[in-house]
Design an enzyme around this catalytic site. Structure first.
Site, PDB file in Angstrom:
ATOM      1  N   LYS A  10       6.097  72.764  68.967  1.00 43.62           N
ATOM      2  CA  LYS A  10       7.110  73.795  69.161  1.00 43.62           C
ATOM      3  C   LYS A  10       8.472  73.186  68.874  1.00 43.62           C
ATOM      4  O   LYS A  10       8.674  71.987  69.033  1.00 43.62           O
ATOM      5  CB  LYS A  10       7.070  74.327  70.595  1.00 43.62           C
ATOM      6  CG  LYS A  10       5.779  75.051  70.953  1.00 43.62           C
ATOM      7  CD  LYS A  10       5.837  75.554  72.392  1.00 43.62           C
ATOM      8  CE  LYS A  10       4.553  76.276  72.770  1.00 43.62           C
ATOM      9  NZ  LYS A  10       4.591  76.760  74.181  1.00 43.62           N
ATOM     10  N   HIS A  11       9.408  74.022  68.486  1.00 41.91           N
ATOM     11  CA  HIS A  11      10.745  73.515  68.194  1.00 41.91           C
ATOM     12  C   HIS A  11      11.414  73.013  69.467  1.00 41.91           C
ATOM     13  O   HIS A  11      11.237  73.583  70.552  1.00 41.91           O
ATOM     14  CB  HIS A  11      11.600  74.611  67.556  1.00 41.91           C
ATOM     15  CG  HIS A  11      11.170  74.988  66.177  1.00 41.91           C
ATOM     16  ND1 HIS A  11      11.291  74.137  65.098  1.00 41.91           N
ATOM     17  CD2 HIS A  11      10.599  76.134  65.697  1.00 41.91           C
ATOM     18  CE1 HIS A  11      10.829  74.734  64.006  1.00 41.91           C
ATOM     19  NE2 HIS A  11      10.397  75.943  64.346  1.00 41.91           N
TER      20      HIS A  11
END
Length: 513
Positions: free
Chosen positions: A150-151
């Site tokens: 995930k960012h």
């Protein structure tokens, strides 16, 4: 391969294995008929050659039984080559590929690629692009719901934060190789500019209409149309960098004769570098000097509860303010990654206006990798040594103070900070170096399976977005909290796109814009 000759006597073209390999007798390939002077047509002959091993081509004349030219070369798979033989007074000139050489006997080949018709396609570029794309698809499908896919909420890096700038970097590298080759093969700059404008327009249009995350707010309308986006940024970045390169590129990519030959891939393009430095100065001035209402000048934080809740509505500082001012809050990304950790409520677009300046810088650094490849063609050691030099992250170390939060300018994907760009470009140079060495120099790796999506990147990217919620790319899970189920589904969907790209590759179907 096609041979053309203005000689008045017939010629014979023969081939043998490269001398460094076991010796073989020359094998007859083709008979080239004499040229027809009344019709001003050269004699031509077309042949197919084996690409598994290097070959030696021998051209001799039936008159006097003398050898005219011997060329040693390793032809690339699916290449299209032209061997041109001329008479210049009493000497013979041969050219394999580009007709811009001036030596009386030139055996420097310039092979043709699939897409542009001038150079052998570097499989390492497609492999790198495909690697970035496959990771991007896997991340967009959920990455198994693991945090490192995930960012990052704000400052720092995860695997998900690596791939988009790499994609931009390789786009810049491809620009350097493609534009020069189109000009070498006779395209005018105006014609090339029209292609650049059209491709940029199509990318931006596809991003706005087809790949638009604000669909989730209901039927797409102007009221909630997200204007920025991944394809939009790619389109605009491509437009600026390609147009800039078109102004200064030369039809031939020969060596630069100057006082500093070690900088021959930089000094001839000093106007481009000045333009990029001015752009970066604009980014720095806007980021650190632009007054933002109710926010400290030069703020780079996430807002919300970050910074002890002092600046809840200052998400992204100047970058967020410019987007909200020029685009409007409803035309931006509504669920930034900072909202999860920092509970920020302001819309913030990671593909916004100010960050696009640094994506142009990223693509320009990729363009530099392409220039290195052109200037040092057929010199892999020089290419790799230059990649190593460019891969040293001194600027990033200074800007970040080698820390996540305490640097002058932290690494931040949401802002596309200059430290983020310099760090990602260093990674890109080193990764491209490794892939280039394995795929194009040593040929220990074919590039599979990443080669296939890399050669159909636009189709795979748009396809995986459009069909993301359709079976077999997605199905109802028994336990939505299970990493195993998410991982299985996301890997299956990503693998399907690799298989699709492989089938298209086998059928020679490539979607180009």
């Amino acid at each position: 391969m096609q041979g053309r000759t203005p000689f008045h006597s017939p010629l014979a073209l023969m081939s043998s294995l490269h001398p460094l390999l076991p010796q073989c007798l020359y094998q007859f390939l083709a008979f080239v008929p004499p040229s027809n002077e009344s019709l001003r047509k050269p004699g031509t002959a077309s042949v197919m050659v084996d690409t598994q091993r290097p070959l030696t081509l021998l051209l001799n004349s039936s008159v006097g039984d003398r050898d005219l030219c011997k060329i040693q070369y390793h032809f690339g798979e699916f290449g299209n080559y032209s061997l041109v033989v001329k008479t210049l007074s009493t000497s013979t000139q041969t050219e394999l590929g580009s007709p811009n050489t001036t030596d009386s006997l030139n055996c420097d080949p310039t092979p043709q690629s699939w897409s542009t018709g001038s150079r052998r396609r570097l499989r390492s570029l497609d492999t790198f692009r495909g690697l970035s794309l496959v990771i991007m698809v896997f991340v967009n499908y959920g990455g198994g719901k693991y945090w490192f896919f995930k960012h990052e909420s704000w400052n720092g890096l995860t695997v998900a934060d690596l791939v988009f700038p790499w994609f931009v970097f390789i786009m810049g590298t491809s620009i350097a190789l493609a534009l020069g080759s189109m000009l070498r093969w006779g395209s005018s700059k105006w014609k090339v500019l029209r292609k650049i404008l059209w491709r940029s327009f199509v990318l931006i249009l596809l991003g706005i209409i087809v790949v638009n995350p604000n669909y989730c707010l209901g039927p797409l309308s102007w009221d909630n149309l997200r204007i920025p986006g991944v394809l939009q940024r790619l389109g605009f970045t491509y437009l600026v960098v390609a147009a800039l390169e078109l102004l200064f590129t030369r039809p031939d990519s020969g060596t630069w004769e100057g006082q500093f030959p070690a900088l021959q891939d930089i000094l001839p393009y000093w106007p481009q570098w000045i333009f990029i430095l001015v752009l970066e100065a604009i980014w720095l001035c806007l980021t650190f000097l632009l007054p933002v209402p109710d926010c400290p000048r030069g703020y780079l934080g996430p807002g919300g509860i970050g910074d002890f809740g002092k600046y809840p509505n200052c998400t992204g500082g100047a970058a967020g303010y410019i987007d909200r001012l020029l685009l409007g809050e409803k035309h931006m990304y509504q669920h930034p990654s900072s909202g999860v950790t920092y509970q920020s409520t302001m819309p913030y677009d990671p593909e916004g206006i100010l960050g696009t300046i640094n994506s142009i810088v990223m693509a320009f650094l990729g363009l530099q990798a392409g220039k290195i490849t052109l200037f040092y063609k057929d010199q892999p050691k020089q290419i790799m040594s230059r990649f190593i030099i460019w891969g040293i992250g001194i600027i990033s170390a200074i800007l970040t103070k080698c820390s996540k939060e305490e640097g002058f300018i932290p690494i931040n994907k949401n802002l596309w900070s200059i430290s983020y760009v310099t760090t990602m470009s260093c990674f890109a140079f080193i990764l491209l170096l490794l892939i280039y060495y394995l795929v194009d120099v040593k040929k220990w790796w074919s590039g599979a399976p990443f080669l296939y999506p890399g050669m159909n990147s636009i189709l795979v990217y748009i396809g995986h977005q459009v069909f993301a919620n359709y079976f077999p790319f997605k199905w109802k899970m028994q336990d939505s909290q299970s990493h195993a189920e998410h991982l299985t589904q996301n890997l299956t969907a990503t693998t399907l796109w690799v298989i699709i790209s492989y089938i298209l590759y086998r059928r020679r179907i490539f979607w180009k814009i």
